[in-house]
Design a protein around this motif. Sequence first.
Motif, PDB file in Angstrom:
ATOM      1  N   PRO A  93      34.484  11.604  19.312  1.00 10.45           N
ATOM      2  CA  PRO A  93      35.603  11.544  18.594  1.00 10.45           C
ATOM      3  C   PRO A  93      36.155  12.502  19.726  1.00 10.45           C
ATOM      4  N   LEU A  94      37.758  12.529  20.090  1.00 12.69           N
ATOM      5  CA  LEU A  94      38.149  13.524  20.489  1.00 12.69           C
ATOM      6  C   LEU A  94      38.974  14.057  18.928  1.00 12.69           C
ATOM      7  N   GLY A  95      38.822  15.565  18.619  1.00 14.06           N
ATOM      8  CA  GLY A  95      39.272  16.082  17.488  1.00 14.06           C
ATOM      9  C   GLY A  95      40.243  16.935  18.063  1.00 14.06           C
ATOM     10  N   VAL A  96      41.794  17.315  17.819  1.00 17.44           N
ATOM     11  CA  VAL A  96      42.852  17.439  17.868  1.00 17.44           C
ATOM     12  C   VAL A  96      43.331  18.860  16.657  1.00 17.44           C
ATOM     13  N   PHE A  97      43.617  19.814  17.084  1.00 20.75           N
ATOM     14  CA  PHE A  97      44.400  20.781  16.307  1.00 20.75           C
ATOM     15  C   PHE A  97      45.859  20.968  17.267  1.00 20.75           C
ATOM     16  N   VAL A  98      47.059  19.926  16.048  1.00 14.89           N
ATOM     17  CA  VAL A  98      48.733  19.533  16.554  1.00 14.89           C
ATOM     18  C   VAL A  98      49.488  20.401  15.882  1.00 14.89           C
ATOM     19  N   GLY A  99      50.770  20.450  15.937  1.00 12.61           N
ATOM     20  CA  GLY A  99      51.994  21.030  15.396  1.00 12.61           C
ATOM     21  C   GLY A  99      52.517  20.249  16.252  1.00 12.61           C
ATOM     22  N   PHE A 100      54.664  21.462  15.397  1.00  3.98           N
ATOM     23  CA  PHE A 100      55.568  21.520  15.602  1.00  3.98           C
ATOM     24  C   PHE A 100      56.386  22.226  16.066  1.00  3.98           C
ATOM     25  N   ASN A 101      57.080  22.266  17.071  1.00  6.00           N
ATOM     26  CA  ASN A 101      57.589  23.562  17.168  1.00  6.00           C
ATOM     27  C   ASN A 101      58.976  23.180  16.329  1.00  6.00           C
ATOM     28  N   GLN A 102      60.100  24.890  16.701  1.00  9.96           N
ATOM     29  CA  GLN A 102      61.164  24.097  16.440  1.00  9.96           C
ATOM     30  C   GLN A 102      62.499  23.595  16.844  1.00  9.96           C
ATOM     31  N   HIS A 103      61.869  22.611  17.833  1.00  7.27           N
ATOM     32  CA  HIS A 103      62.687  21.610  19.019  1.00  7.27           C
ATOM     33  C   HIS A 103      61.560  20.379  18.369  1.00  7.27           C
ATOM     34  N   ASP A 116      29.497  14.260  17.061  1.00  5.97           N
ATOM     35  CA  ASP A 116      29.316  13.258  15.855  1.00  5.97           C
ATOM     36  C   ASP A 116      30.014  13.669  14.990  1.00  5.97           C
ATOM     37  N   GLU A 117      30.994  13.176  13.206  1.00  3.14           N
ATOM     38  CA  GLU A 117      32.059  12.865  12.851  1.00  3.14           C
ATOM     39  C   GLU A 117      30.779  13.699  11.429  1.00  3.14           C
ATOM     40  N   THR A 118      30.049  14.185  11.404  1.00  3.34           N
ATOM     41  CA  THR A 118      28.932  15.564  10.267  1.00  3.34           C
ATOM     42  C   THR A 118      29.244  15.833   9.177  1.00  3.34           C
ATOM     43  N   ILE A 119      29.848  16.707   8.531  1.00  4.24           N
ATOM     44  CA  ILE A 119      29.547  17.908   7.609  1.00  4.24           C
ATOM     45  C   ILE A 119      29.517  18.923   8.384  1.00  4.24           C
ATOM     46  N   HIS A 147      35.605  11.930   3.978  1.00  3.53           N
ATOM     47  CA  HIS A 147      35.012  12.585   2.988  1.00  3.53           C
ATOM     48  C   HIS A 147      34.140  13.508   4.199  1.00  3.53           C
ATOM     49  N   ALA A 148      34.056  13.974   5.155  1.00  2.05           N
ATOM     50  CA  ALA A 148      33.143  14.654   5.796  1.00  2.05           C
ATOM     51  C   ALA A 148      33.750  15.931   5.860  1.00  2.05           C
ATOM     52  N   MET A 149      34.748  15.411   6.121  1.00  2.00           N
ATOM     53  CA  MET A 149      35.966  16.397   6.530  1.00  2.00           C
ATOM     54  C   MET A 149      36.913  17.385   5.746  1.00  2.00           C
ATOM     55  N   ALA A 150      36.467  16.694   4.454  1.00  2.00           N
ATOM     56  CA  ALA A 150      36.335  16.880   3.528  1.00  2.00           C
ATOM     57  C   ALA A 150      36.390  18.315   3.002  1.00  2.00           C
ATOM     58  N   ALA A 151      34.750  18.090   2.828  1.00  3.81           N
ATOM     59  CA  ALA A 151      34.068  19.316   2.750  1.00  3.81           C
ATOM     60  C   ALA A 151      33.413  20.029   3.495  1.00  3.81           C
ATOM     61  N   ALA A 152      33.749  19.672   4.540  1.00  2.00           N
ATOM     62  CA  ALA A 152      33.652  21.113   5.503  1.00  2.00           C
ATOM     63  C   ALA A 152      34.732  21.547   4.778  1.00  2.00           C
ATOM     64  N   LEU A 153      36.076  21.468   5.273  1.00  2.41           N
ATOM     65  CA  LEU A 153      37.392  22.049   4.560  1.00  2.41           C
ATOM     66  C   LEU A 153      37.269  22.565   3.581  1.00  2.41           C
ATOM     67  N   SER A 154      36.644  22.189   2.731  1.00  3.57           N
ATOM     68  CA  SER A 154      36.644  23.428   1.132  1.00  3.57           C
ATOM     69  C   SER A 154      35.197  24.100   1.267  1.00  3.57           C
TER      70      SER A 154
END
Length: 295
Positions: A93-103, A116-119, A147-154
């Motif tokens: 899996p390719l994890g990508v952090f994305v946002g958007f600008n003023q345009h 892998d996609e574990t905690i 759920h693993a993503m949510a646990a890690a973020l917490s």
Amino acid sequence: MPSQRKVSVAQGFQAEISENAGLSLKQSHDLMGKEAGGMGNVGYTRDDLKRYLRTRRERSLKYGEAGMLIDYNFFGDVVTFDTSYKTNKEYQPLGVFVGFNQHRQIVIFGAALMYDETIDSFKWIFGTFLEAMCGKRPSTILTDQDHAMAAALSVVMPETFHGLCTFHIRRNFMKHLGNHYKKNSDLPYMFGACTYEFEEVEQFNRVWEAMVKKHNLKNNEWLSGLYRIRDKWAKCMMKERWIAGMRSTQLSENLNAAIKNHLKLDHDLVQFFRHFNQVVDEKRHNELIAEYEMR
């Protein structure tokens, strides 16, 4: 003499290709000497080539990683994180952090191929992202219902609001409740209204209860679990949250479509990120064009 030595555009391009292919500075210089019929015909020394490549890296830093940090400083309050793109040789899996600008264009803040996609893996990627961003946490991060993503973020970002992508919720809705309605059923419309339309909590609760009763969904575990975390996805519950108009990771979906134009299944990891960088450069070039047109 130094004033007569110069790395031409073509030679510089070849040097960059050689470096990307893993050749050492000496090997690259020797190769160009053989192609030119001797070192005396190359037109520059190995030290000249070393300085050229160092300058190129500094230029890349200025307009690459440094630019990413500047973008994040301006537009990193709301970030989406998505791991749905898996079209690579190792099927990681390719994890990508994305946002958007003023345009309202895509801004890519960071990316990583995950084992892998574990905690623990998600803890690493979120922690590394914060380290790269000098510890600045986003106000809001949107992900899917992992759920693993949510646990890690917490653990890693306890102060960041964790919202759920409405696109994935709708897709899971069809998966878990598709057999509960027939043609012309109003179930998807009632669910959609609870997700996107209602501004008041009382109205949300009234329609939700009516939907559950009408379609006999009181004992549906998925729907009950979704209701318990309604503060992460229902419009009426997120009015006080700063989400910059984003409710889903659709930006990442759009990015995935762009990535597919550059990547192939047989790319190794080095090739993968080299081509991924082309996607990043393309997005940043579009931002420059928008800035120019605005001015």
